[in-house]
Design a protein around this motif. Structure first.
Motif, PDB file in Angstrom:
ATOM      1  N   HIS A 199      78.351  -0.334  32.786  1.00 33.58           N
ATOM      2  CA  HIS A 199      79.603  -1.339  32.544  1.00 33.58           C
ATOM      3  C   HIS A 199      79.419  -2.510  31.671  1.00 33.58           C
ATOM      4  N   VAL A 200      80.268  -2.683  30.807  1.00 29.17           N
ATOM      5  CA  VAL A 200      80.155  -3.421  29.627  1.00 29.17           C
ATOM      6  C   VAL A 200      81.221  -4.745  29.805  1.00 29.17           C
ATOM      7  N   PHE A 201      80.735  -5.936  29.686  1.00 36.68           N
ATOM      8  CA  PHE A 201      81.992  -7.003  29.276  1.00 36.68           C
ATOM      9  C   PHE A 201      81.566  -7.523  28.158  1.00 36.68           C
ATOM     10  N   ILE A 202      82.566  -7.795  27.108  1.00 35.18           N
ATOM     11  CA  ILE A 202      82.468  -8.270  25.775  1.00 35.18           C
ATOM     12  C   ILE A 202      83.179  -9.740  25.795  1.00 35.18           C
ATOM     13  N   MET A 203      82.290 -10.599  25.718  1.00 38.42           N
ATOM     14  CA  MET A 203      82.805 -11.862  25.594  1.00 38.42           C
ATOM     15  C   MET A 203      82.147 -12.933  24.794  1.00 38.42           C
ATOM     16  N   SER A 204      81.889 -12.578  23.623  1.00 38.11           N
ATOM     17  CA  SER A 204      80.893 -13.526  22.653  1.00 38.11           C
ATOM     18  C   SER A 204      81.711 -14.565  22.020  1.00 38.11           C
ATOM     19  N   GLY A 239      80.563   3.077  31.163  1.00 40.65           N
ATOM     20  CA  GLY A 239      81.397   3.060  32.479  1.00 40.65           C
ATOM     21  C   GLY A 239      82.568   2.439  31.995  1.00 40.65           C
ATOM     22  N   SER A 240      82.884   1.416  32.584  1.00 40.35           N
ATOM     23  CA  SER A 240      84.046   0.480  32.388  1.00 40.35           C
ATOM     24  C   SER A 240      83.614  -0.467  31.169  1.00 40.35           C
ATOM     25  N   VAL A 241      84.729  -0.885  30.263  1.00 39.64           N
ATOM     26  CA  VAL A 241      84.566  -1.809  29.167  1.00 39.64           C
ATOM     27  C   VAL A 241      85.624  -2.864  29.227  1.00 39.64           C
ATOM     28  N   GLY A 242      85.355  -4.122  29.559  1.00 39.75           N
ATOM     29  CA  GLY A 242      86.006  -5.261  29.672  1.00 39.75           C
ATOM     30  C   GLY A 242      85.934  -6.116  28.589  1.00 39.75           C
ATOM     31  N   LEU A 243      87.153  -6.721  28.261  1.00 38.29           N
ATOM     32  CA  LEU A 243      87.081  -7.619  26.976  1.00 38.29           C
ATOM     33  C   LEU A 243      87.869  -9.063  27.555  1.00 38.29           C
ATOM     34  N   ILE A 244      87.211 -10.034  27.299  1.00 40.92           N
ATOM     35  CA  ILE A 244      87.646 -11.446  27.644  1.00 40.92           C
ATOM     36  C   ILE A 244      88.792 -11.889  26.523  1.00 40.92           C
ATOM     37  N   GLY A 245      89.729 -12.410  27.398  1.00 41.60           N
ATOM     38  CA  GLY A 245      90.634 -12.964  26.378  1.00 41.60           C
ATOM     39  C   GLY A 245      92.267 -12.589  26.870  1.00 41.60           C
ATOM     40  N   SER A 246      93.467 -13.127  25.938  1.00 40.53           N
ATOM     41  CA  SER A 246      94.749 -13.043  26.576  1.00 40.53           C
ATOM     42  C   SER A 246      95.118 -11.720  26.225  1.00 40.53           C
ATOM     43  N   ARG A 247      96.540 -11.528  26.563  1.00 36.54           N
ATOM     44  CA  ARG A 247      97.164 -10.276  26.116  1.00 36.54           C
ATOM     45  C   ARG A 247      97.567 -10.289  24.957  1.00 36.54           C
ATOM     46  N   ALA A 248      97.858 -11.562  24.096  1.00 34.93           N
ATOM     47  CA  ALA A 248      97.984 -11.410  22.692  1.00 34.93           C
ATOM     48  C   ALA A 248      96.563 -11.160  22.101  1.00 34.93           C
ATOM     49  N   LYS A 249      95.473 -11.549  22.487  1.00 37.24           N
ATOM     50  CA  LYS A 249      94.235 -11.086  21.746  1.00 37.24           C
ATOM     51  C   LYS A 249      94.197  -9.546  21.793  1.00 37.24           C
ATOM     52  N   TRP A 250      94.480  -9.025  23.000  1.00 29.59           N
ATOM     53  CA  TRP A 250      94.401  -7.711  23.360  1.00 29.59           C
ATOM     54  C   TRP A 250      95.409  -6.773  22.340  1.00 29.59           C
ATOM     55  N   SER A 251      96.655  -7.326  22.256  1.00 25.16           N
ATOM     56  CA  SER A 251      97.730  -6.539  21.390  1.00 25.16           C
ATOM     57  C   SER A 251      97.116  -6.370  20.066  1.00 25.16           C
ATOM     58  N   ARG A 252      96.375  -7.607  19.494  1.00 25.25           N
ATOM     59  CA  ARG A 252      96.028  -7.360  18.045  1.00 25.25           C
ATOM     60  C   ARG A 252      94.917  -6.411  18.136  1.00 25.25           C
ATOM     61  N   ARG A 292      91.136   2.567  27.433  1.00 25.42           N
ATOM     62  CA  ARG A 292      90.104   2.389  28.514  1.00 25.42           C
ATOM     63  C   ARG A 292      89.446   0.880  28.709  1.00 25.42           C
ATOM     64  N   ILE A 293      89.750   0.296  27.578  1.00 27.65           N
ATOM     65  CA  ILE A 293      89.072  -1.171  27.487  1.00 27.65           C
ATOM     66  C   ILE A 293      90.079  -1.948  28.505  1.00 27.65           C
ATOM     67  N   ILE A 294      89.690  -2.711  29.260  1.00 28.25           N
ATOM     68  CA  ILE A 294      90.389  -3.629  30.182  1.00 28.25           C
ATOM     69  C   ILE A 294      90.434  -5.159  29.630  1.00 28.25           C
ATOM     70  N   CYS A 295      91.594  -5.554  29.367  1.00 28.33           N
ATOM     71  CA  CYS A 295      91.757  -6.846  28.762  1.00 28.33           C
ATOM     72  C   CYS A 295      93.322  -7.243  29.275  1.00 28.33           C
ATOM     73  N   PRO A 296      93.545  -8.603  29.650  1.00 31.69           N
ATOM     74  CA  PRO A 296      92.470  -9.148  30.274  1.00 31.69           C
ATOM     75  C   PRO A 296      91.497  -8.559  31.491  1.00 31.69           C
ATOM     76  N   ILE A 297      90.421  -9.420  31.805  1.00 36.90           N
ATOM     77  CA  ILE A 297      89.388  -8.912  32.643  1.00 36.90           C
ATOM     78  C   ILE A 297      89.422  -9.930  34.111  1.00 36.90           C
ATOM     79  N   GLY A 298      89.240  -9.262  35.317  1.00 40.37           N
ATOM     80  CA  GLY A 298      89.255 -10.122  36.374  1.00 40.37           C
ATOM     81  C   GLY A 298      90.386  -9.722  37.060  1.00 40.37           C
ATOM     82  N   LEU A 299      90.580 -10.342  38.366  1.00 37.85           N
ATOM     83  CA  LEU A 299      91.803  -9.934  39.033  1.00 37.85           C
ATOM     84  C   LEU A 299      92.859 -10.789  38.835  1.00 37.85           C
ATOM     85  N   PRO A 300      93.918 -10.058  38.489  1.00 37.64           N
ATOM     86  CA  PRO A 300      95.190 -10.711  38.223  1.00 37.64           C
ATOM     87  C   PRO A 300      95.738 -11.778  38.791  1.00 37.64           C
ATOM     88  N   ASP A 301      95.432 -11.944  40.219  1.00 40.89           N
ATOM     89  CA  ASP A 301      95.982 -13.027  41.053  1.00 40.89           C
ATOM     90  C   ASP A 301      95.111 -14.329  41.010  1.00 40.89           C
TER      91      ASP A 301
END
Length: 269
Positions: free
Chosen positions: A177-182, A202-215, A232-241
């Motif tokens: 499982h990979v988290f990308i947050m450089s 496994g899963s791939v998560g990217l830290i950032g906003s919805r705007a970053k993910w859109s780009r 398959r990339i999860i962005c934003p990461i974490g629990l939405p609540d």
């Protein structure tokens, strides 16, 4: 390589195995109580006595690995001419009890970027029974002094300094499982691109906003990645609540989301 070193190797590779131990001997037998061997999906190390005894134990152990069985099992062997066997008779005259103890590979998690959030995430994950890879292009982020607390946890922690972090993806265990947050959006994008080309993560998560993910999403599609693969990339990461932006809050949210995925999809070798 003995069974103990082999077990350490399998754990490092993220592979499953079964430890076979002779737990009781009555009468004559090829090995004494306490003899051990390790059985992997393709290799074995050491011996519990050879012949039908060992061949049957190997056969059952590999069936356990294939089926994902995690509960220990006992096998009993009568070593006489009258005993029914699948792999030849052993006429020592004794009775042997063998315990098969399967072990699953530790989940592997890689954090690319050990800045404020990455560090807090690593602190939490270091308390879990996992293989934890901490990758950064900045050597100072991985100094022994900075990672001291993280290295003392139960996780197997692997700090990896690389000026080309995306090259490390190919060295990770299958299913990581990979988290990308450089610290650099350009580095983040290269990591996303390389992760999608990897194919065995496994899963791939990217830290950032919805705007970053859109780009990023548009650029990844332009690179030729299929839409279903990009998504398959999860962005934003974490629990939405959990909406806080403090590094520790984000790290708790991300770790909780990872635990949910690990429980839903246990590691299969």
């Amino acid at each position: 390589m003995d069974w103990l070193a082999a077990m350490q190797r399998l754990r490092a590779e993220g592979s499953a195995g079964v430890l076979a131990t002779v737990i009781d001997v009555r009468g004559h037998a090829p090995r004494e109580a306490g003899a051990k061997m390790l059985i992997g999906s393709e290799e074995t190390w050491d011996s519990i006595g050879g012949g039908n005894l060992e061949a049957t134990a190997i056969e059952r152990a590999r069936a356990m690995i294939q089926s994902g069985i995690t509960a220990p099992e006992r096998l009993s062997f009568g070593l006489s001419e009258r005993a029914v066997t699948l792999h030849g008779r052993q006429c020592c005259g004794g009775v042997v009890e063998v315990l098969l103890e399967p072990f699953a590979p530790r989940p592997a998690v890689a954090v690319f970027g050990v800045g404020h959030v990455g560090y807090e995430l690593a602190r939490i994950l270091s308390r879990l029974s996992i293989s934890l890879y901490l990758v950064d292009s900045r050597a100072d982020q991985l100094s022994t002094a900075r990672l001291g607390e993280i290295m003392r946890g139960p996780a197997d922690v692997h700090p990896v300094h690389s000026p080309v972090p995306d090259s490390v993806l190919g060295e990770l265990p299958k299913g990581s499982h990979v988290f990308i947050m450089s610290h650099d959006h350009a580095e983040d994008f290269l990591l996303c691109d390389a992760a999608l080309r990897h194919g065995c993560l496994g899963s791939v998560g990217l830290i950032g906003s919805r705007a970053k993910w859109s780009r990023f999403r548009q650029r990844l599609l332009a690179e030729g990645h299929p839409e279903d693969v990009v998504d398959r990339i999860i962005c934003p990461i974490g629990l939405p609540d959990i909406t806080g932006k403090a590094p520790a809050v984000i790290a708790v949210s991300v770790a909780a989301g990872l635990l949910m995925r690990l429980q839903a999809s246990p590691v299969v070798a």
